[in-house]
Design an enzyme around this catalytic site. Structure first.
Site, mmCIF file in Angstrom:
data_model
loop_
_atom_site.group_PDB
_atom_site.id
_atom_site.type_symbol
_atom_site.label_atom_id
_atom_site.label_comp_id
_atom_site.label_asym_id
_atom_site.label_seq_id
_atom_site.Cartn_x
_atom_site.Cartn_y
_atom_site.Cartn_z
ATOM 1 N N TYR A 108 -4.007 -2.163 -10.081
ATOM 2 C CA TYR A 108 -3.460 -2.245 -8.505
ATOM 3 C C TYR A 108 -2.809 -3.261 -8.259
ATOM 4 O O TYR A 108 -2.102 -2.876 -7.380
ATOM 5 C CB TYR A 108 -5.402 -2.059 -8.122
ATOM 6 C CG TYR A 108 -5.445 -2.835 -6.410
ATOM 7 C CD1 TYR A 108 -4.699 -1.067 -5.804
ATOM 8 C CD2 TYR A 108 -5.531 -3.913 -5.987
ATOM 9 C CE1 TYR A 108 -5.093 -1.386 -4.339
ATOM 10 C CE2 TYR A 108 -4.838 -3.233 -4.558
ATOM 11 C CZ TYR A 108 -4.959 -1.955 -3.894
ATOM 12 O OH TYR A 108 -5.425 -2.410 -1.802
ATOM 13 N N SER A 148 0.446 -0.778 0.330
ATOM 14 C CA SER A 148 -0.533 -0.280 -0.096
ATOM 15 C C SER A 148 0.929 1.103 0.382
ATOM 16 O O SER A 148 0.067 2.456 -0.620
ATOM 17 C CB SER A 148 -1.015 -0.017 1.268
ATOM 18 O OG SER A 148 -1.913 -1.071 1.096
ATOM 19 N N VAL A 177 1.335 -3.542 3.877
ATOM 20 C CA VAL A 177 1.021 -4.917 4.457
ATOM 21 C C VAL A 177 2.027 -5.999 4.376
ATOM 22 O O VAL A 177 2.374 -6.654 4.643
ATOM 23 C CB VAL A 177 -0.212 -6.008 4.173
ATOM 24 C CG1 VAL A 177 -1.676 -5.602 4.569
ATOM 25 C CG2 VAL A 177 -0.032 -6.299 2.903
ATOM 26 N N LYS A 193 -0.137 3.286 -2.963
ATOM 27 C CA LYS A 193 -0.624 4.478 -2.955
ATOM 28 C C LYS A 193 -0.023 5.941 -3.000
ATOM 29 O O LYS A 193 -1.011 6.776 -3.530
ATOM 30 C CB LYS A 193 -1.571 3.762 -2.172
ATOM 31 C CG LYS A 193 -2.739 2.834 -2.354
ATOM 32 C CD LYS A 193 -3.309 1.795 -1.281
ATOM 33 C CE LYS A 193 -3.673 0.428 -1.119
ATOM 34 N NZ LYS A 193 -4.259 0.516 0.121
ATOM 35 N N TYR A 216 -4.969 3.615 7.698
ATOM 36 C CA TYR A 216 -5.848 3.499 8.061
ATOM 37 C C TYR A 216 -6.232 3.677 10.010
ATOM 38 O O TYR A 216 -6.196 4.239 10.169
ATOM 39 C CB TYR A 216 -6.255 1.847 7.762
ATOM 40 C CG TYR A 216 -5.317 1.477 6.907
ATOM 41 C CD1 TYR A 216 -5.893 2.538 5.463
ATOM 42 C CD2 TYR A 216 -4.396 0.637 6.824
ATOM 43 C CE1 TYR A 216 -5.059 1.832 4.172
ATOM 44 C CE2 TYR A 216 -3.444 1.020 5.452
ATOM 45 C CZ TYR A 216 -3.903 1.514 4.360
ATOM 46 O OH TYR A 216 -3.376 1.017 3.317
HETATM 47 O O1 DON Z 1 -5.000 -5.375 -1.804
HETATM 48 C C1 DON Z 1 -4.414 -5.515 -0.652
HETATM 49 O O2 DON Z 1 -5.065 -5.474 0.535
HETATM 50 C C2 DON Z 1 -2.947 -5.081 -0.461
HETATM 51 N N1 DON Z 1 -2.533 -5.162 -2.128
HETATM 52 C C3 DON Z 1 -2.345 -4.129 0.022
HETATM 53 C C4 DON Z 1 -3.123 -3.879 0.703
HETATM 54 C C5 DON Z 1 -1.743 -2.677 2.116
HETATM 55 O O3 DON Z 1 -0.802 -2.741 2.002
HETATM 56 C C6 DON Z 1 -2.759 -2.854 3.693
HETATM 57 N N2 DON Z 1 -1.901 -1.840 4.088
HETATM 58 N N3 DON Z 1 -1.299 -1.395 5.128
#
Ligand code: DON
Length: 308
Positions: A192, A64, A262, A67, A244
């Site tokens: 994405y 993320s 993540v 982003k 978040y």
């Molecule tokens: O879409 C997802 O769930 C992962 N590609 C990215 C989520 C993420 O990194 C949330 N951050 N902490």
């Protein structure tokens, strides 16, 4: 800046002995196998110099954190018109939550939760027209801001996310049903998943964030990326929404804008001073790096970097 190097060494040594290291994300299979023992940190100062400790040159999945860069790119293409499709408020819920999307009629709360990032990916796609072209554009932008031509996405991670990303597919389809995706959900998800699958080291990431710390201009190359007003606004979003449902806690403890992923990485910005990247794969309950947050808390405290 011997003091900074000493502090980074001390933080790395302190955290090396920690037994409670959080749990790596396991819903994306390749991330589940990354050892929680890893730790790296890099600080790129505006005045010049890159300071590192631990495994700062080991690439990891930025997830993320990407982003921040897709938002920067989309704001460059659409300006304030982007805010008609995505909000600027913290969500107070998990990154992959669908709950608010029904109440708020398909307008995601902010560009960092998954539905918001899907809308941003859709906006980028509408500009370039083909998923492959859009992914290429995002990679070119990342190479430009980090001044590093080697940056790329890991196709295995992208494929694994596609194979297991039922929640993201639900979000994309739901956004489409509200008329807030212009492109087929499949294409948007492809873009994405690929930008989430980009791999970078702490050193590369700290350099890539330099423009946000330096009023929109890369402090090493001197090249202008965005206006200083836009850099300030992106930092504000990182502060309020970058972790978040843990954003308030991060602001309280660390006191600088940050964006987590993540994969266990965090990009944090000390406006006017430095761009910092930290990586430790074990996550806390909100899906943010446990030791990464702690390292930033210690660093910000020792350097007096909180903006408050
Ligand atoms: O879409 C997802 O769930 C992962 N590609 C990215 C989520 C993420 O990194 C949330 N951050 N902490």
């Amino acid at each position: 800046m011997d003091k900074l190097q000493d502090i980074l060494n001390e933080i790395t040594a302190t955290l090396a002995t920690r037994e409670e290291r959080g749990k790596p994300a396991d819903y994306i299979p390749p991330l589940a196998h990354v050892s929680p023992q890893h730790f790296g940190i890099a600080v790129a100062l505006n005045e010049g110099g890159l300071f590192t400790a631990g495994e700062a040159d080991l690439p990891f999945s930025i997830q993320s954190i990407s982003k921040v860069f897709t938002l920067t790119l989309a704001l460059g293409m659409y300006g304030d018109a982007l805010w008609r499709r995505v909000g600027r408020e913290p969500s107070g819920s998990a990154f992959n939550s669908i709950v608010l999307l029904e109440q708020e009629k398909g307008i995601p709360r902010n560009p960092f939760i998954n539905p918001g990032a899907l809308v941003v990916a859709d906006a980028l796609l509408a500009h370039a027209r083909a998923p492959r072209e859009t992914i290429g554009e995002i990679l070119r932008f990342l190479r430009f801001v980090s001044d590093d031509e080697t940056i790329s996405a890991d196709p295995l991670v992208a494929r694994a996310e596609k194979a297991t990303g039922f929640r993201n597919a639900a979000l994309a389809n739901y956004l489409h049903s509200w008329g807030n995706l212009m492109n087929p959900p499949d294409h948007v998800l492809g873009v994405y998943f690929h930008h989430c699958a980009v791999t970078m080291s702490c050193a590369q990431l700290a350099r890539a964030g330099g423009f946000l710390a330096n009023a929109g201009r890369n402090p090493v190359t001197g090249r202008s990326v965005i206006s200083s007003v836009r850099a300030r606004r992106i930092n504000a979003l990182m502060m309020t929404c970058g972790h978040y449902d843990g954003s308030g806690d991060f602001a309280y403890r660390v006191g600088i804008p940050g964006k987590s992923g993540v994969g266990g990485g965090i990009l944090a910005i000390v406006p006017g001073v430095a761009s910092v990247a930290v990586w430790s794969p074990g996550l806390n309950a909100n899906g943010n790096s446990l030791l990464g947050s702690e390292a930033l808390e210690m660093l910000s405290h020792r350097m007096g970097w909180s903006v408050f």
